[in-house]
Design a protein around this motif. Sequence first.
Motif, PDB file in Angstrom:
ATOM      1  N   GLU A 171       0.725  -1.199   0.083  1.00  0.00           N
ATOM      2  CA  GLU A 171      -0.008  -0.167  -0.040  1.00  0.00           C
ATOM      3  C   GLU A 171       0.996   1.206  -0.062  1.00  0.00           C
ATOM      4  N   VAL A 172       1.896   1.207   0.925  1.00  0.00           N
ATOM      5  CA  VAL A 172       2.804   2.426   0.862  1.00  0.00           C
ATOM      6  C   VAL A 172       3.518   2.813  -0.740  1.00  0.00           C
ATOM      7  N   ASP A 196       2.165   1.484  -3.534  1.00  0.00           N
ATOM      8  CA  ASP A 196       1.285   2.103  -4.410  1.00  0.00           C
ATOM      9  C   ASP A 196       0.875   3.522  -4.302  1.00  0.00           C
ATOM     10  N   LEU A 197       0.777   4.000  -3.041  1.00  0.00           N
ATOM     11  CA  LEU A 197       0.577   5.299  -2.825  1.00  0.00           C
ATOM     12  C   LEU A 197       1.588   6.273  -3.308  1.00  0.00           C
TER      13      LEU A 197
END
Lengths: 255, 255
Positions: free
Chosen positions: B177-178, B180-181
């Motif tokens: 998620e990190v 991706d962001l």
Amino acid sequence: MASERKATADPARSLALLWRTREPTSRSAGPALSVDRIVRVAIDIADAEGLDALTMRRVGEALGVGTMSVYTYVPGKAELVAVMIDTAYGEMPRPVVEGDWRTRLERIARDNLALYQRHPWMLRAETTRPVLGPHLMAKYDYELGAIVDIGLTDVEVDAVLTLVLGHVKSAARAASEVVDLERETGMTDGQWWQSHAPWLETFLKPGAYPTASRVGTAAGQQHGAAYGPEYAFEFGLQRVLDGIAVVVAERAASR
Amino acid sequence: MASERKATADPARSLALLWRTREPTSRSAGPALSVDRIVRVAIDIADAEGLDALTMRRVGEALGVGTMSVYTYVPGKAELVAVMIDTAYGEMPRPVVEGDWRTRLERIARDNLALYQRHPWMLRAETTRPVLGPHLMAKYDYELGAIVDIGLTDVEVDAVLTLVLGHVKSAARAASEVVDLERETGMTDGQWWQSHAPWLETFLKPGAYPTASRVGTAAGQQHGAAYGPEYAFEFGLQRVLDGIAVVVAERAASR
DNA sequence: GGCGCGGTCGTACGGCGTACGGCCTCGTTG
DNA sequence: CAACGAGGCCGTACGCCGTACGACCGCGCC
């Protein structure tokens, strides 16, 4: 898929929605819709029929308004889901639990499991950055508060909570998959395996995968199904808590 | 969304695809396409641009054929993703590891983490029932084999593996998620927080969420970012292994 | 030499999220 | 009291998606 991917270009807009910063309309008769009403029916739909059934058209329909009216209150679907998530966190209990840290942490794990069981769509929606709404903050604060005093550093306390919640989510996801599959196929887990097994045996060379076969069979007999999500949750939770207890004891001894 | 939900009405068709039961064509010049070629480009697309970029049109394009030609070899997108997953499992190493069970299990955890880092789309795709392909079976058999002899019952061994793999997946998801962001916003994790923090403080009443604020700040300073996925993985893994060691020791003592 | 079949793929359908612009209603203002 | 303008409402349309359907085409076989 894809719906939660967007990075929400404007932080202010999303946060304002989450924290409900909105001057009340000066109109005499308030508007027919509101963020709260929208979120409530959206959660109902997702609870009853899953995230896939949650479409903007469907939400409008359930509210008796046109699809695009929903966009007056909510910038887009991703933001709606974010508010749904924060709202769901808001309904969790936050009791003051008597007993030692293990009792409290175990309680937190079970409460989170219950939340995911009530709202299984959360398991598929929380794919982006945490939502940063008031209820998530309150939940985080509460859960940390239950274990801040166990003798670990702040960073370790955070990691302990992350670990436990991660385990709960894994187990909840596994359990939810079993339920989903039963709803979609109309078969129980056992029936599904019985229908697939003959085909699988067609392909399997006898004697291949000996360990997998033996353990798989044992697990199947034990649980009366191919997979026992409740057992996996309980077993894993106790192991995780045991592991945490090891550091806690170490730290207490060296003080 | 929605893509992996379908329950694949016909088990025979899916399994045949996974196990590649297909008589080779009698034609002189073989066909232009094959399941393997399709799967390879599909994995490349998903690796490079994520699951959302993986569309059937895109796959056809990348292969230089029409969209619908892909359907000659693959019943649908859900089945394609299933084969992609089984294929990815097939690339994992399965070394004979020297040392005790803890060494072996730790190695398994790290290999699985590496897999998810190489193919982050797997974290979002594996939402249905396990794929039951040959490579998943081989992986399961291998991983069980590493820990069958630690003195637990077959059912417990299965639960141990589930626990460890679940932790790896949780940690991998958080790390992903990190990443991706960062890709989507062009900001690092720290920058993202800096841009959100002023807005958040607007809403926060000072003194609300005291524990969350303190712990969050401590964690942020420690990791140089709001969240340290590597730390969470390592800390959690050691706790989980400690917890498993507790039962293993108990069982050894009572024998 | 004709036939059939497997591979190819253009077109089209129904669904999604949502941009855009019009309309209608009502509190405010001169 | 009349005109205005803003805010709530929403019909239409666009560009995506997965995929059903049926047509075409070239090869191996009787």
